[in-house]
Motif scaffolding. Structure first.
Motif, PDB file in Angstrom:
ATOM      1  N   ASP A 160      -4.753   2.688  -0.370  1.00 56.20           N
ATOM      2  CA  ASP A 160      -4.431   2.374  -1.642  1.00 56.20           C
ATOM      3  C   ASP A 160      -3.247   1.615  -2.014  1.00 56.20           C
ATOM      4  O   ASP A 160      -2.397   1.976  -1.507  1.00 56.20           O
ATOM      5  CB  ASP A 160      -4.032   4.317  -1.778  1.00 56.20           C
ATOM      6  N   LEU A 161      -3.630   0.718  -3.171  1.00 58.26           N
ATOM      7  CA  LEU A 161      -2.267  -0.262  -3.366  1.00 58.26           C
ATOM      8  C   LEU A 161      -0.772   0.967  -4.336  1.00 58.26           C
ATOM      9  O   LEU A 161      -2.091   1.579  -5.000  1.00 58.26           O
ATOM     10  CB  LEU A 161      -2.982  -0.774  -4.301  1.00 58.26           C
ATOM     11  N   ALA A 162      -0.182   0.503  -3.834  1.00 57.65           N
ATOM     12  CA  ALA A 162       1.290   1.217  -4.529  1.00 57.65           C
ATOM     13  C   ALA A 162       1.196   0.954  -5.977  1.00 57.65           C
ATOM     14  O   ALA A 162       1.842   1.353  -6.326  1.00 57.65           O
ATOM     15  CB  ALA A 162       1.836   0.583  -3.289  1.00 57.65           C
ATOM     16  N   THR A 203       0.999  -1.601   0.311  1.00 56.96           N
ATOM     17  CA  THR A 203       0.162  -0.239   0.074  1.00 56.96           C
ATOM     18  C   THR A 203       0.658   1.112   0.272  1.00 56.96           C
ATOM     19  O   THR A 203       2.127   1.282   0.401  1.00 56.96           O
ATOM     20  CB  THR A 203      -0.925  -0.209   1.027  1.00 56.96           C
ATOM     21  N   VAL A 204       0.290   2.004   0.059  1.00 59.59           N
ATOM     22  CA  VAL A 204       0.712   3.298  -0.272  1.00 59.59           C
ATOM     23  C   VAL A 204       1.132   4.219   1.451  1.00 59.59           C
ATOM     24  O   VAL A 204      -0.402   4.284   2.096  1.00 59.59           O
ATOM     25  CB  VAL A 204       0.073   4.627  -0.933  1.00 59.59           C
ATOM     26  N   TYR A 205       2.092   4.418   1.545  1.00 63.86           N
ATOM     27  CA  TYR A 205       2.055   4.819   3.210  1.00 63.86           C
ATOM     28  C   TYR A 205       2.938   5.838   2.986  1.00 63.86           C
ATOM     29  O   TYR A 205       4.147   6.117   2.720  1.00 63.86           O
ATOM     30  CB  TYR A 205       2.875   4.273   3.882  1.00 63.86           C
ATOM     31  N   GLN A 206       2.866   8.034   3.266  1.00 64.57           N
ATOM     32  CA  GLN A 206       3.381   9.079   3.534  1.00 64.57           C
ATOM     33  C   GLN A 206       3.435   9.230   1.779  1.00 64.57           C
ATOM     34  O   GLN A 206       4.916   9.577   1.679  1.00 64.57           O
ATOM     35  CB  GLN A 206       4.038   8.761   4.645  1.00 64.57           C
ATOM     36  N   TYR A 256       4.888   1.354   0.806  1.00 67.74           N
ATOM     37  CA  TYR A 256       4.820   1.163   2.422  1.00 67.74           C
ATOM     38  C   TYR A 256       6.177  -0.534   2.643  1.00 67.74           C
ATOM     39  O   TYR A 256       5.125  -1.476   2.567  1.00 67.74           O
ATOM     40  CB  TYR A 256       3.350   0.440   3.132  1.00 67.74           C
ATOM     41  N   VAL A 257       6.979  -0.931   1.744  1.00 68.86           N
ATOM     42  CA  VAL A 257       7.771  -1.977   1.460  1.00 68.86           C
ATOM     43  C   VAL A 257       8.197  -2.279   3.207  1.00 68.86           C
ATOM     44  O   VAL A 257       8.193  -3.603   3.341  1.00 68.86           O
ATOM     45  CB  VAL A 257       8.603  -1.426   0.814  1.00 68.86           C
ATOM     46  N   ARG A 287     -10.043  -8.364  -6.736  1.00 69.27           N
ATOM     47  CA  ARG A 287      -9.718  -8.998  -6.442  1.00 69.27           C
ATOM     48  C   ARG A 287      -8.169  -8.938  -5.862  1.00 69.27           C
ATOM     49  O   ARG A 287      -7.530 -10.508  -5.253  1.00 69.27           O
ATOM     50  CB  ARG A 287      -8.820 -10.435  -8.236  1.00 69.27           C
ATOM     51  N   GLN A 288      -7.289  -8.338  -5.698  1.00 69.93           N
ATOM     52  CA  GLN A 288      -5.952  -7.775  -5.391  1.00 69.93           C
ATOM     53  C   GLN A 288      -5.783  -8.166  -3.790  1.00 69.93           C
ATOM     54  O   GLN A 288      -4.950  -8.734  -3.754  1.00 69.93           O
ATOM     55  CB  GLN A 288      -5.395  -6.836  -6.089  1.00 69.93           C
ATOM     56  N   TRP A 289      -6.625  -7.068  -3.909  1.00 67.44           N
ATOM     57  CA  TRP A 289      -7.236  -7.594  -1.879  1.00 67.44           C
ATOM     58  C   TRP A 289      -7.730  -8.493  -1.315  1.00 67.44           C
ATOM     59  O   TRP A 289      -7.047  -9.360  -0.759  1.00 67.44           O
ATOM     60  CB  TRP A 289      -8.173  -6.476  -1.827  1.00 67.44           C
TER      61      TRP A 289
END
Length: 231
Positions: A79-81, A41-44, A48-49, A89-91
């Motif tokens: 949000d998906l990175a 996901t996206v973080y900051q 968000y690795v 389906r990805q989630w």
């Protein structure tokens, strides 16, 4: 074990109370904004690795500890990175991957759907309208952050033998989702339960768990508690 992000950590007071009553060992593994689903996901503003790395490490640790029960939960806000052509389906596939890893530990796995969200900061609203708290209540439809996420969780759970609890009925009624019940604040900000309200829900959570797993809930001698880290 309690596993997920801060929306898993918010259940710590309830699970801790049940742990004390049943003499369980309780370990909390939570990381801020780190989702249960195995997706990046996206973080900051960035992928968000570190969450992905943390999730992999904690799943390995859970397998090594062989818990009797894992309670998994996370916020719907993300949000998906690297979105694909079918993000739903990805989630769902991400939930399947995580749930399979948890089941491989030998544990029963219980997924708790995200709690409903207040409209804005609940404490600020209550302070602004102390005599009109009904103005702070959210409509049920608006309080569900991502209506599709429950389906993704339940589909992932059904494919992996995981149980699911939806706490929405515990926080919302025909008049909507209040920010105060009796003399207890339900939320401490714009999404998290207060510790006092979460603890008050312990008997309800306990009854649901008994219905799922029977009267003989997981029992381990002694008790070890690690405070929740994800906020």
């Amino acid at each position: 074990m309690l596993f997920g992000d801060s929306h898993a950590a918010q259940w710590f007071p309830a699970v801790d109370r049940l742990a004390k009553e049943h003499h369980w060992k309780l370990v909390s593994m939570t990381k801020s904004s780190c989702k249960v689903s195995a997706v990046t996901t996206v973080y900051q503003g960035k992928p968000y690795v570190s969450c992905d790395q943390w999730r992999t490490k904690q799943l390995a640790r859970i397998r090594s500890l062989h818990p009797a029960l894992v309670i998994a939960s996370s916020s719907d806000a993300a949000d998906l990175a690297r979105p694909s052509g079918d993000p739903r389906r990805q989630w769902t596939d991400g939930f399947k991957r995580t749930f399979r890893e948890l089941v491989r530990s030998g544990a029963e796995v219980l997924a708790i759907v995200d709690t409903p969200w207040p409209k804005g900061d609940a404490v600020d609203c209550a302070g602004t309208h102390p005599r009109e708290l009904e103005r702070c209540a959210s409509d049920v439809g608006d309080a569900v952050k991502d209506p599709g996420k429950k389906r993704e969780i339940t589909d992932g759970a059904a494919a992996t033998g995981v149980s699911v609890i939806d706490p929405l009925p515990w926080l919302c009624g025909t008049g909507g989702c209040p920010v105060v019940v009796g003399d207890t604040f339900v939320y401490r900000d714009d999404s998290h339960l207060t510790e006092s309200y979460a603890e008050a829900l312990a008997p309800v959570l306990g009854r649901e768990m008994t219905a799922l797993y029977g009267a003989d809930l997981p029992r381990h001698p002694g008790r070890v508690t690690e405070s929740p880290a994800g906020r």
